[in-house]
Scaffold this motif. Structure first.
Motif, short mmCIF file in Angstrom:
data_model
loop_
_atom_site.label_atom_id
_atom_site.label_comp_id
_atom_site.label_asym_id
_atom_site.label_seq_id
_atom_site.Cartn_x
_atom_site.Cartn_y
_atom_site.Cartn_z
N UNK A 106 0.86 -1.18 0.00
CA UNK A 106 0.00 0.00 0.00
C UNK A 106 0.90 1.23 0.00
N UNK A 107 0.31 2.39 -0.18
CA UNK A 107 1.09 3.63 -0.09
C UNK A 107 1.70 3.76 1.30
N UNK A 108 0.95 3.36 2.31
CA UNK A 108 1.44 3.45 3.69
C UNK A 108 2.52 2.40 3.97
N UNK A 109 2.43 1.25 3.32
CA UNK A 109 3.38 0.16 3.53
C UNK A 109 3.82 -0.39 2.18
N UNK A 110 4.70 0.33 1.49
CA UNK A 110 5.10 -0.10 0.15
C UNK A 110 5.90 -1.41 0.12
N UNK A 111 6.46 -1.82 1.26
CA UNK A 111 7.22 -3.07 1.33
C UNK A 111 6.51 -4.13 2.15
N UNK A 112 5.20 -4.05 2.23
CA UNK A 112 4.44 -5.01 3.03
C UNK A 112 4.65 -6.44 2.57
N UNK A 113 4.91 -6.64 1.28
CA UNK A 113 5.13 -8.00 0.79
C UNK A 113 6.32 -8.66 1.49
N UNK A 114 7.33 -7.88 1.84
CA UNK A 114 8.49 -8.40 2.57
C UNK A 114 8.33 -8.30 4.08
N UNK A 115 7.57 -7.32 4.54
CA UNK A 115 7.56 -6.98 5.96
C UNK A 115 6.39 -7.53 6.76
N UNK A 116 5.27 -7.79 6.14
CA UNK A 116 4.10 -8.28 6.87
C UNK A 116 4.01 -9.79 6.64
N UNK A 117 4.48 -10.51 7.65
CA UNK A 117 4.56 -11.97 7.56
C UNK A 117 3.71 -12.59 8.66
N UNK A 118 2.94 -13.59 8.29
CA UNK A 118 2.07 -14.25 9.26
C UNK A 118 2.17 -15.75 9.02
N UNK A 119 2.72 -16.47 9.97
CA UNK A 119 2.87 -17.92 9.80
C UNK A 119 1.51 -18.60 9.59
N UNK A 120 0.44 -18.03 10.12
CA UNK A 120 -0.89 -18.62 9.97
C UNK A 120 -1.39 -18.58 8.54
N UNK A 121 -0.80 -17.71 7.72
CA UNK A 121 -1.28 -17.58 6.33
C UNK A 121 -0.28 -18.13 5.30
N UNK A 122 0.76 -18.82 5.75
CA UNK A 122 1.79 -19.29 4.83
C UNK A 122 1.21 -20.16 3.71
N UNK A 123 0.36 -21.11 4.05
CA UNK A 123 -0.23 -21.98 3.04
C UNK A 123 -1.02 -21.16 2.02
N UNK A 124 -1.78 -20.19 2.50
CA UNK A 124 -2.56 -19.32 1.62
C UNK A 124 -1.66 -18.48 0.72
N UNK A 125 -0.51 -18.03 1.23
CA UNK A 125 0.42 -17.23 0.41
C UNK A 125 1.01 -18.07 -0.72
N UNK A 126 1.27 -19.36 -0.48
CA UNK A 126 1.76 -20.23 -1.54
C UNK A 126 0.67 -20.43 -2.60
N UNK A 127 -0.56 -20.63 -2.16
CA UNK A 127 -1.68 -20.76 -3.11
C UNK A 127 -1.86 -19.46 -3.88
#
Length: 172
Positions: free
Chosen positions: A88-109
């Motif tokens: 987002x504009x507020x978090x331009x590097x969220x793809x690298x910085x916002x990590x949640x182990x609970x969503x890892x499977x969903x991120x691979x999908x």
């Protein structure tokens, strides 16, 4: 039972082919390589950073490449009106910085879905098709393929080092 990143059968790039087949083959090989570097790891392992001060992680690379696939192929080349996945504009590097182990499977999908959508978005387009960037530069689909191969290759090098640091696994 804890989810682990699935095993991946990496496709072999073509040795003799027309340009489009060659570019697609190399891109697919690099896409598979990133996922293969994660295979067998738990969500907790996927969010282990390389070494301070870097916040680079394998899950961050997976999220980043989903974002990049969407951005280049769908948003820029195909002109699809789809929102960014993580940034987002507020978090331009969220793809690298916002990590949640609970969503890892969903991120691979999510990455697999973005790859399929990206391929579909440009399947009917010529490598010579062009589009204009926000800065006014004109870029071809051919350039995007070469850039994406380079992007994956660079990050696959990062993934090699991350994987070795996590559990000592090395290899192609």
């Amino acid at each position: 039972m804890t989810w682990t990143a699935p095993q991946v059968d990496r496709r072999t790039e073509p040795y003799v082919a027309d340009e489009r087949t060659m570019l697609q083959g190399w891109l697919d090989r690099h896409r598979d390589t990133l996922l293969a570097k994660c295979a067998g790891l738990t969500p907790e392992q996927l969010v282990q950073a390389s070494a301070e001060p870097s916040n680079l992680t394998l899950l961050g690379l997976v999220q980043h490449m989903a974002e990049v696939e969407r951005s280049w192929f769908r948003r820029r080349v195909a002109g699809q009106k789809v929102a960014p996945l993580h940034c987002t504009e507020e978090q331009p590097d969220a793809d690298f910085e916002v990590l949640d182990t609970a969503t890892a499977e969903a991120r691979f999908a999510e990455l697999r879905a973005e790859i399929a959508a990206a391929d579909q978005a440009v399947a009917h387009r010529s490598l010579d098709d062009t589009f204009e960037m926000a800065n006014g530069e004109t870029i071809s689909l051919r350039w995007v393929y070469v850039h994406m191969i380079e992007e994956y290759a660079r990050h696959n090098g990062h993934a090699d080092l991350l994987r070795e640091r996590i559990d000592g696994v090395t290899g192609e």
